[in-house]
Write a protein that holds these residues in place. Sequence first.
Motif, mmCIF file in Angstrom:
data_model
loop_
_atom_site.group_PDB
_atom_site.id
_atom_site.type_symbol
_atom_site.label_atom_id
_atom_site.label_comp_id
_atom_site.label_asym_id
_atom_site.label_seq_id
_atom_site.Cartn_x
_atom_site.Cartn_y
_atom_site.Cartn_z
ATOM 1 N N SER A 31 0.788 -1.238 0.000
ATOM 2 C CA SER A 31 0.000 0.000 0.000
ATOM 3 C C SER A 31 0.817 1.284 0.000
ATOM 4 O O SER A 31 0.286 2.349 -0.331
ATOM 5 N N THR A 32 2.086 1.215 0.411
ATOM 6 C CA THR A 32 2.907 2.427 0.479
ATOM 7 C C THR A 32 4.359 2.060 0.139
ATOM 8 O O THR A 32 4.717 0.881 0.066
ATOM 9 N N TYR A 87 8.043 1.098 -0.962
ATOM 10 C CA TYR A 87 8.586 0.180 -1.957
ATOM 11 C C TYR A 87 7.565 -0.860 -2.420
ATOM 12 O O TYR A 87 7.590 -1.301 -3.568
ATOM 13 N N PHE A 147 -1.912 -3.519 5.518
ATOM 14 C CA PHE A 147 -2.588 -3.348 6.806
ATOM 15 C C PHE A 147 -2.998 -1.888 6.900
ATOM 16 O O PHE A 147 -2.242 -1.069 7.420
ATOM 17 N N GLU A 148 -4.151 -1.551 6.376
ATOM 18 C CA GLU A 148 -4.588 -0.156 6.308
ATOM 19 C C GLU A 148 -5.964 -0.001 6.916
ATOM 20 O O GLU A 148 -6.698 -0.972 7.066
ATOM 21 N N ASP A 181 -3.676 -8.662 8.511
ATOM 22 C CA ASP A 181 -2.350 -8.859 9.103
ATOM 23 C C ASP A 181 -1.568 -9.941 8.348
ATOM 24 O O ASP A 181 -1.854 -11.133 8.486
ATOM 25 N N ALA A 182 -0.575 -9.510 7.582
ATOM 26 C CA ALA A 182 0.201 -10.440 6.741
ATOM 27 C C ALA A 182 0.958 -11.474 7.570
ATOM 28 O O ALA A 182 1.350 -12.512 7.056
ATOM 29 N N SER A 225 7.742 -6.854 1.179
ATOM 30 C CA SER A 225 8.074 -5.457 1.476
ATOM 31 C C SER A 225 7.353 -4.969 2.729
ATOM 32 O O SER A 225 6.891 -3.830 2.781
ATOM 33 N N SER A 278 15.975 -4.979 1.426
ATOM 34 C CA SER A 278 16.874 -4.750 2.553
ATOM 35 C C SER A 278 17.531 -3.380 2.406
ATOM 36 O O SER A 278 17.333 -2.675 1.409
ATOM 37 N N LYS A 304 18.048 -7.523 9.212
ATOM 38 C CA LYS A 304 18.280 -7.555 7.755
ATOM 39 C C LYS A 304 19.298 -8.639 7.404
ATOM 40 O O LYS A 304 19.193 -9.272 6.348
ATOM 41 N N LYS A 355 17.940 1.755 -2.030
ATOM 42 C CA LYS A 355 18.485 3.002 -1.477
ATOM 43 C C LYS A 355 17.556 3.570 -0.400
ATOM 44 O O LYS A 355 16.372 3.194 -0.341
ATOM 45 N N VAL A 414 15.018 5.972 1.068
ATOM 46 C CA VAL A 414 13.981 6.854 0.508
ATOM 47 C C VAL A 414 13.072 7.320 1.639
ATOM 48 O O VAL A 414 13.079 6.735 2.728
ATOM 49 N N THR A 464 9.941 7.315 3.479
ATOM 50 C CA THR A 464 8.693 6.571 3.683
ATOM 51 C C THR A 464 8.327 6.683 5.162
ATOM 52 O O THR A 464 9.104 7.188 5.970
HETATM 53 P P1 NAD Z 1 6.349 1.476 4.302
HETATM 54 O O1 NAD Z 1 6.132 1.833 5.723
HETATM 55 O O2 NAD Z 1 6.146 2.534 3.278
HETATM 56 O O3 NAD Z 1 5.413 0.237 3.867
HETATM 57 C C1 NAD Z 1 5.169 -0.845 4.692
HETATM 58 C C2 NAD Z 1 4.073 -1.712 4.101
HETATM 59 O O4 NAD Z 1 3.879 -2.846 4.982
HETATM 60 C C3 NAD Z 1 2.706 -1.022 3.981
HETATM 61 O O5 NAD Z 1 2.058 -1.480 2.802
HETATM 62 C C4 NAD Z 1 1.935 -1.574 5.199
HETATM 63 O O6 NAD Z 1 0.508 -1.608 5.032
HETATM 64 C C5 NAD Z 1 2.491 -2.979 5.233
HETATM 65 N N1 NAD Z 1 2.328 -3.638 6.532
HETATM 66 C C6 NAD Z 1 2.889 -3.282 7.720
HETATM 67 N N2 NAD Z 1 2.489 -4.165 8.673
HETATM 68 C C7 NAD Z 1 1.691 -5.069 8.069
HETATM 69 C C8 NAD Z 1 0.969 -6.197 8.508
HETATM 70 N N3 NAD Z 1 1.013 -6.613 9.772
HETATM 71 N N4 NAD Z 1 0.219 -6.875 7.600
HETATM 72 C C9 NAD Z 1 0.153 -6.477 6.302
HETATM 73 N N5 NAD Z 1 0.823 -5.432 5.838
HETATM 74 C C10 NAD Z 1 1.581 -4.724 6.702
HETATM 75 O O7 NAD Z 1 7.804 0.833 4.237
HETATM 76 P P2 NAD Z 1 9.006 0.889 3.189
HETATM 77 O O8 NAD Z 1 9.964 1.943 3.624
HETATM 78 O O9 NAD Z 1 8.515 0.871 1.790
HETATM 79 O O10 NAD Z 1 9.721 -0.493 3.539
HETATM 80 C C11 NAD Z 1 9.430 -1.697 2.847
HETATM 81 C C12 NAD Z 1 10.660 -2.580 2.874
HETATM 82 O O11 NAD Z 1 11.729 -1.898 2.176
HETATM 83 C C13 NAD Z 1 11.190 -2.844 4.293
HETATM 84 O O12 NAD Z 1 11.720 -4.147 4.346
HETATM 85 C C14 NAD Z 1 12.317 -1.833 4.424
HETATM 86 O O13 NAD Z 1 13.290 -2.213 5.362
HETATM 87 C C15 NAD Z 1 12.866 -1.862 2.999
HETATM 88 N N6 NAD Z 1 13.706 -0.697 2.660
HETATM 89 C C16 NAD Z 1 13.281 0.561 2.953
HETATM 90 C C17 NAD Z 1 14.120 1.634 2.669
HETATM 91 C C18 NAD Z 1 13.722 3.047 2.991
HETATM 92 O O14 NAD Z 1 14.602 3.929 2.981
HETATM 93 N N7 NAD Z 1 12.466 3.311 3.266
HETATM 94 C C19 NAD Z 1 15.374 1.408 2.058
HETATM 95 C C20 NAD Z 1 15.742 0.116 1.714
HETATM 96 C C21 NAD Z 1 14.896 -0.948 2.044
#
Ligand code: NAD
Length: 400
Positions: free
Chosen positions: A57-58, A60, A81-82, A118-119, A144, A229, A249, A277, A279, A281
């Motif tokens: 939903s958000t 990556y 989870f929204e 809840d995934a 993700s 990661s 990780k 990278k 970003v 979020t």
């Molecule tokens: P985010 O917070 O934008 O997205 C998280 C997603 O997980 C959302 O869709 C949310 O609804 C879902 N979620 C959370 N708990 C849940 C549950 N219990 N059941 C179902 N869905 C659930 O996060 P993001 O920053 O896009 O991170 C995603 C992955 O990318 C993570 O593993 C993060 O470590 C990795 N990552 C992030 C970055 C960064 O800078 N943001 C960089 C590299 C890697």
Amino acid sequence: MPQQVIEPRFRGFLSLAAHPEGCAVNVREQVEVIRDSIGVVAPGAGSIGTALVLGSSTGYGLASALVSCFGYGAQTLGVCFEKAPEGDKAGTAGWYNLAEAHRLARADGRVFETINGDAFSTEVKQQVVEALRRLGPVDLVIYSLASPRRKDAAGTVWNSTLKPIGAPYSGKGFDLRGEEVTEASMDPATPDDIESTVKVMGGEDWSDWITTLLDAGVLAPGARTIAYSYIGPDLTAAIYRHGTIGHAKEHLEETAHALDATLRGAIDGAAWVSVNKAVVTQASAAIPAVPLYLSVLMKLMKERGTHEDPIHQVVRMYRDQTAPGVTPTTDEHGRIRLDDWEMEPALQAEIAGIWDGLTTDNFRERADYAAYQQTFHRLFGFDVPGIDYAAPTEVDRPLV
Ligand code: NAD
């Protein structure tokens, strides 16, 4: 239909509101990026087939679901989870992102479905298996999830922490509420903190997912799975890569090797971790020092013409590493590296040179905090150019 004026309400790294139309514009812009960069593959021959995105939903995960569906013609099933809107009570940003993605997919004759739950739970895993029995076996699974807690199959609740390991942390921090550069200090993690964080953000749940799908016979021959990661620079290492989350990780990366062996043996499939990278979020805003680091990173990467948002990273990953018929290029640990431009030594040296001198008085000039802040606000549909925030907007947007 309930129409409302939705005003921003930020509390540090949390947003208490989401603007439905702002979120819709964000999604339309991401789909435009996909169209401009890789064109659009129609469903059917040459497409990815069926994609499952966990955390769709958000951030990556949303980008991955959009690229799967609109870039590679995949039937796309997402799990998130929204909070749905209820009557005149608005929902969360992720909900509105998906409402727009569903609408666009439907209008274009594409399949985009969502299971909101809840995934980590067995129930949602079973719902996904049922959905895949209907849609057909899955070709690509993206993992993700970013969550502060997990209730495992036995009912135990684990909380993840962001703590250093072995020694206290002291270094630069950033207070998003007061918009101040601070000196942050943090006690080291206990063994329980480390174990809990690995339980939430390590590879156990990813492994449970793949095992469940494999056992249910809903993974297509040659199916691939990728989890995301992060490594990051020395500047954040004490709190990130060498801290509790980095430990998790590492577990995720070890899990990739185990899953890869299982999938190769069972269905000629494969598993990888992709190191992405940093970003802006919801997840990254909560990590101490990261908003400040991102403000510097965005400024310098924009100056170099190498700035990327999640959608650009994911487009690059699919096009160069995971498109049908493409074998990923990996580092010596078998990881896909999308953080190559962030980790470029000259760029990191320049960031390190700026870092020590950052203060509350100068961070707005030396870093692009305005860009960080706008990007952060946009995650929730605010600060989006062209939207009249004084006008009422429809809050009851279903996932059609
Ligand atoms: P985010 O917070 O934008 O997205 C998280 C997603 O997980 C959302 O869709 C949310 O609804 C879902 N979620 C959370 N708990 C849940 C549950 N219990 N059941 C179902 N869905 C659930 O996060 P993001 O920053 O896009 O991170 C995603 C992955 O990318 C993570 O593993 C993060 O470590 C990795 N990552 C992030 C970055 C960064 O800078 N943001 C960089 C590299 C890697």
